[in-house]
Design a protein around this motif. Structure first.
Motif, PDB file in Angstrom:
ATOM      1  N   ASP A 186      28.644  51.645  30.605  1.00 43.13           N
ATOM      2  CA  ASP A 186      28.646  50.198  30.329  1.00 43.13           C
ATOM      3  C   ASP A 186      27.408  49.784  29.530  1.00 43.13           C
ATOM      4  O   ASP A 186      27.492  48.944  28.624  1.00 43.13           O
ATOM      5  CB  ASP A 186      28.710  49.408  31.631  1.00 43.13           C
ATOM      6  N   ARG A 187      26.268  50.376  29.886  1.00 42.54           N
ATOM      7  CA  ARG A 187      25.021  50.036  29.187  1.00 42.54           C
ATOM      8  C   ARG A 187      25.113  50.430  27.714  1.00 42.54           C
ATOM      9  O   ARG A 187      24.753  49.651  26.827  1.00 42.54           O
ATOM     10  CB  ARG A 187      23.843  50.749  29.861  1.00 42.54           C
ATOM     11  N   CYS A 188      25.593  51.639  27.452  1.00 40.43           N
ATOM     12  CA  CYS A 188      25.744  52.094  26.063  1.00 40.43           C
ATOM     13  C   CYS A 188      26.730  51.212  25.310  1.00 40.43           C
ATOM     14  O   CYS A 188      26.505  50.862  24.144  1.00 40.43           O
ATOM     15  CB  CYS A 188      26.222  53.542  26.041  1.00 40.43           C
ATOM     16  N   PHE A 189      27.826  50.875  25.973  1.00 38.54           N
ATOM     17  CA  PHE A 189      28.841  50.029  25.343  1.00 38.54           C
ATOM     18  C   PHE A 189      28.231  48.684  24.923  1.00 38.54           C
ATOM     19  O   PHE A 189      28.419  48.233  23.785  1.00 38.54           O
ATOM     20  CB  PHE A 189      30.009  49.800  26.303  1.00 38.54           C
ATOM     21  N   ARG A 190      27.484  48.053  25.833  1.00 37.88           N
ATOM     22  CA  ARG A 190      26.891  46.736  25.533  1.00 37.88           C
ATOM     23  C   ARG A 190      25.908  46.827  24.372  1.00 37.88           C
ATOM     24  O   ARG A 190      25.934  45.998  23.446  1.00 37.88           O
ATOM     25  CB  ARG A 190      26.182  46.180  26.773  1.00 37.88           C
ATOM     26  N   ILE A 191      25.027  47.832  24.415  1.00 42.14           N
ATOM     27  CA  ILE A 191      24.019  47.988  23.365  1.00 42.14           C
ATOM     28  C   ILE A 191      24.680  48.236  22.006  1.00 42.14           C
ATOM     29  O   ILE A 191      24.303  47.639  20.987  1.00 42.14           O
ATOM     30  CB  ILE A 191      23.069  49.158  23.706  1.00 42.14           C
ATOM     31  N   MET A 192      25.687  49.092  21.997  1.00 42.86           N
ATOM     32  CA  MET A 192      26.348  49.437  20.737  1.00 42.86           C
ATOM     33  C   MET A 192      27.177  48.276  20.212  1.00 42.86           C
ATOM     34  O   MET A 192      27.247  48.049  18.996  1.00 42.86           O
ATOM     35  CB  MET A 192      27.202  50.686  20.919  1.00 42.86           C
ATOM     36  N   ARG A 193      27.797  47.530  21.105  1.00 42.92           N
ATOM     37  CA  ARG A 193      28.606  46.378  20.672  1.00 42.92           C
ATOM     38  C   ARG A 193      27.719  45.294  20.060  1.00 42.92           C
ATOM     39  O   ARG A 193      28.046  44.725  19.019  1.00 42.92           O
ATOM     40  CB  ARG A 193      29.394  45.825  21.855  1.00 42.92           C
ATOM     41  N   GLU A 194      26.589  45.030  20.699  1.00 42.32           N
ATOM     42  CA  GLU A 194      25.654  44.043  20.161  1.00 42.32           C
ATOM     43  C   GLU A 194      25.143  44.485  18.788  1.00 42.32           C
ATOM     44  O   GLU A 194      25.018  43.671  17.862  1.00 42.32           O
ATOM     45  CB  GLU A 194      24.467  43.864  21.124  1.00 42.32           C
ATOM     46  N   THR A 195      24.860  45.782  18.654  1.00 43.31           N
ATOM     47  CA  THR A 195      24.370  46.311  17.370  1.00 43.31           C
ATOM     48  C   THR A 195      25.454  46.244  16.303  1.00 43.31           C
ATOM     49  O   THR A 195      25.181  45.900  15.146  1.00 43.31           O
ATOM     50  CB  THR A 195      23.886  47.765  17.548  1.00 43.31           C
TER      51      THR A 195
END
Length: 204
Positions: A186-195
């Motif tokens: 979930d953390r990776c998903f959020r960071i990558m989506r924001e980027t």
């Protein structure tokens, strides 16, 4: 290296320009899991702009039969997964973990599991994150900006364009257990989506 050089020249034929940021984040000692979004076969050209020398990729088995593209991918040393078989996928990911530890290589995985040219991310599959936690190696996110302004196969749209690629700082997994895999995913998903939204000039 030869395959990398050849594929990089394709961008000139397609009128693509790449703007790359954060390559220093690949400079971690030892193995790592690299995860990135996956929009189309154009990713292959972006991949060759940033691919570390000590890196292998994981891809779906169907790509082996994709003509010239399949040959290039095969020669590039891709580890293929039969995504229709859960057992096969798990066995391959176990083999990936073994290869990563034995050969001290980084492994590039597309956690969405399929191509997605919507301008957003699909939910991530957890296989790569399980491997990272089991091996206690960092996860390095890589994000390509959206292709939708110049590439849309459904609308037969394909013009020249600029693709931004950003390598994000590694996320450590030391001390994490299987209980933490969902949170890591979930953390990776959020960071990558924001980027992705930032690089694409889209409000998050």
């Amino acid at each position: 290296r030869i395959i990398k050089t050849v594929v990089k020249t394709f961008k000139y034929f397609f009128g693509l320009r790449f703007e790359v940021k954060g390559l220093e984040n690949f400079e971690v000692e030892g193995p790592a899991i690299i995860v990135s979004n996956h929009q189309s076969m154009l990713d292959m050209m972006g991949l060759m702009e940033v691919l570390p020398d000590d890196c292998v990729q994981v891809g779906k088995k169907e790509l082996m039969y994709a003509g010239t593209v399949g040959l290039i991918i095969y020669l590039g040393g891709v580890i293929f997964i039969n995504r229709k078989s859960t057992t096969s996928a798990k066995m391959v990911m176990a083999e990936v973990a073994k290869t990563m530890a034995t050969d001290k290589v980084k492994v590039w995985v597309y956690p969405e599991g399929t191509r997605n040219c919507t301008g957003d991310l699909l939910p991530f599959k957890k296989g790569a994150f399980h491997v990272a936690v089991q091996a206690q190696v960092p996860v390095i996110p890589v994000v390509y900006s959206s292709f939708t302004t110049f590439y849309n196969p459904k609308k037969n749209l394909f013009t020249s364009g600029k693709i931004k690629v950003e390598v994000l700082p590694p996320i450590e997994t030391k001390g994490l257990t299987s209980d933490d895999v969902s949170d890591l995913t979930d953390r990776c998903f959020r960071i990558m989506r924001e980027t992705l939204f930032r690089l694409s000039g889209r409000p998050s």
